[in-house]
Write an enzyme that holds these catalytic residues in place. Structure first.
Site, short mmCIF file in Angstrom:
data_model
loop_
_atom_site.label_atom_id
_atom_site.label_comp_id
_atom_site.label_asym_id
_atom_site.label_seq_id
_atom_site.Cartn_x
_atom_site.Cartn_y
_atom_site.Cartn_z
N HIS A 93 -0.49 -23.95 6.27
CA HIS A 93 -1.10 -24.61 6.96
C HIS A 93 -2.18 -25.40 7.13
O HIS A 93 -2.91 -24.57 5.32
CB HIS A 93 -2.06 -23.05 7.91
CG HIS A 93 -2.46 -23.49 9.62
ND1 HIS A 93 -2.23 -24.00 10.42
CD2 HIS A 93 -4.31 -23.87 9.75
CE1 HIS A 93 -3.32 -24.24 10.94
NE2 HIS A 93 -4.47 -24.17 10.76
N ARG A 122 5.27 -29.17 2.21
CA ARG A 122 6.41 -28.98 3.23
C ARG A 122 8.54 -29.62 2.70
O ARG A 122 8.86 -28.53 2.85
CB ARG A 122 6.39 -29.14 4.99
CG ARG A 122 5.53 -28.08 5.32
CD ARG A 122 3.92 -28.22 5.83
NE ARG A 122 4.00 -27.61 7.26
CZ ARG A 122 3.15 -27.57 8.26
NH1 ARG A 122 3.09 -28.57 8.38
NH2 ARG A 122 2.49 -26.78 8.70
N TYR A 151 -3.84 -19.26 16.83
CA TYR A 151 -2.89 -20.44 17.20
C TYR A 151 -2.60 -20.04 19.20
O TYR A 151 -1.53 -20.68 19.83
CB TYR A 151 -1.33 -19.98 16.81
CG TYR A 151 -0.47 -19.98 15.62
CD1 TYR A 151 -0.87 -21.44 15.24
CD2 TYR A 151 -0.36 -19.08 14.90
CE1 TYR A 151 -0.80 -21.61 13.68
CE2 TYR A 151 -0.35 -19.36 13.53
CZ TYR A 151 -0.44 -20.52 12.83
OH TYR A 151 0.18 -21.51 12.01
N ASN A 196 7.69 -22.59 7.04
CA ASN A 196 7.05 -23.55 6.75
C ASN A 196 5.54 -24.14 5.60
O ASN A 196 5.11 -25.20 5.26
CB ASN A 196 6.70 -25.22 7.86
CG ASN A 196 5.63 -24.51 8.73
OD1 ASN A 196 4.30 -23.58 8.66
ND2 ASN A 196 4.84 -24.82 9.15
N LYS A 201 0.78 -19.23 3.81
CA LYS A 201 1.05 -18.48 4.86
C LYS A 201 2.50 -17.51 4.11
O LYS A 201 2.38 -17.89 3.31
CB LYS A 201 2.42 -19.18 5.56
CG LYS A 201 1.52 -20.43 6.60
CD LYS A 201 2.65 -21.13 7.91
CE LYS A 201 1.96 -22.28 8.97
NZ LYS A 201 2.51 -22.54 9.74
N GLU A 237 -11.24 -23.25 13.30
CA GLU A 237 -10.62 -22.45 12.08
C GLU A 237 -11.81 -22.08 10.58
O GLU A 237 -11.53 -20.46 10.73
CB GLU A 237 -9.56 -23.44 11.39
CG GLU A 237 -8.80 -23.87 13.00
CD GLU A 237 -7.07 -24.31 12.54
OE1 GLU A 237 -7.66 -24.78 10.94
OE2 GLU A 237 -6.20 -24.45 13.40
P1 DAT Z 1 1.34 -27.94 12.34
O1 DAT Z 1 1.67 -26.08 11.42
O2 DAT Z 1 1.78 -28.70 11.63
O3 DAT Z 1 -0.26 -27.96 12.40
P2 DAT Z 1 2.48 -26.73 15.11
O4 DAT Z 1 0.60 -26.86 14.80
O5 DAT Z 1 2.41 -27.70 15.55
O6 DAT Z 1 1.66 -27.16 14.01
O7 DAT Z 1 2.60 -25.24 14.93
C1 DAT Z 1 1.52 -24.16 14.54
C2 DAT Z 1 3.45 -23.78 14.27
O8 DAT Z 1 4.13 -23.07 14.49
C3 DAT Z 1 4.02 -24.31 12.96
O9 DAT Z 1 3.81 -24.41 11.73
C4 DAT Z 1 5.56 -23.96 12.56
C5 DAT Z 1 5.36 -23.36 14.52
N1 DAT Z 1 5.99 -23.75 15.25
C6 DAT Z 1 5.40 -25.39 15.93
N2 DAT Z 1 6.80 -26.03 16.34
C7 DAT Z 1 7.51 -25.55 16.42
C8 DAT Z 1 8.74 -25.52 16.78
N3 DAT Z 1 9.24 -26.02 18.27
N4 DAT Z 1 9.71 -24.10 16.81
C9 DAT Z 1 9.47 -23.32 15.56
N5 DAT Z 1 8.67 -22.91 15.50
C10 DAT Z 1 7.15 -24.39 15.60
MG MG Z 2 -1.48 -27.35 14.44
#
Ligand code: DAT
Ligand code: MG
Length: 149
Positions: free
Chosen positions: A115, A102, A49, A112, A9, A126
């Site tokens: 991805h 991470r 997303y 974080n 990222k 994706e």
């Molecule tokens: P991942 O990246 O582990 O697949 P995800 O798909 O649930 O996680 O979410 C995508 C991204 O969105 C994640 O990398 C960071 C952000 N994100 C997720 N949950 C969040 C939250 N509760 N508050 C802020 N950002 C969040």
């Molecule tokens: Mg995800």
């Protein structure tokens, strides 16, 4: 063999972690079959997303992921989808185990670093968003016989 989508990222690129992240997958034994660098347009970020549309963090997430260059990759190997998720650690770096990407390099969930696709369906979706078929390479690695039994 499975393929998965992994992306450094914008924070990871700015912090000079591209090499670290690539090295972890290389050393594990996975094969790099696609690689490119670009700044993600907003429409692409919203598509990527889409599952998070409407959530309170969505707008911040889109602004973050479009804020600078990313490095997008496709990695290939046995069980690579789940393995990449384990190597990355939990979404929130505060909850990510030490030693994971991470858990080693991150502090806030909104920064974080990396991805990775969360399932075979996500990986297919994706990879298709970010790579054309002819941007994915098929090649032999003689070393594979020392990685796979
Ligand atoms: P991942 O990246 O582990 O697949 P995800 O798909 O649930 O996680 O979410 C995508 C991204 O969105 C994640 O990398 C960071 C952000 N994100 C997720 N949950 C969040 C939250 N509760 N508050 C802020 N950002 C969040
Ligand atoms: Mg995800």
């Amino acid at each position: 063999m499975e393929r998965t989508f992994v992306m450094v990222k914008p924070d990871g690129v700015q912090r000079g972690l591209v090499g670290e992240i690539i090295a972890r997958f290389e050393r594990r034994g996975y094969k790099l079959v696609g690689l490119k660098m670009f700044t993600m347009p907003r429409e692409v970020a919203e598509t990527h997303y889409a599952e998070h549309r409407g959530k309170p963090f969505f707008e911040g997430l889109v602004r973050y992921i479009t804020s600078g260059p990313v490095v997008a990759m496709v990695w290939e190997g046995k069980n690579v989808i789940a393995a990449a998720r384990e190597m990355m650690g939990a979404t929130d770096p505060q909850k990510a185990l030490p030693g994971t990407i991470r858990g080693t390099y991150g502090i806030d969930v909104g920064r974080n670093v990396v991805h990775g696709s969360d399932s075979p369906a996500s990986a297919a979706r994706e990879i298709d968003i970010f790579f054309k078929a002819d941007e994915l390479l098929n090649y032999e690695r003689p070393l594979d016989r020392w990685i796979y039994e």
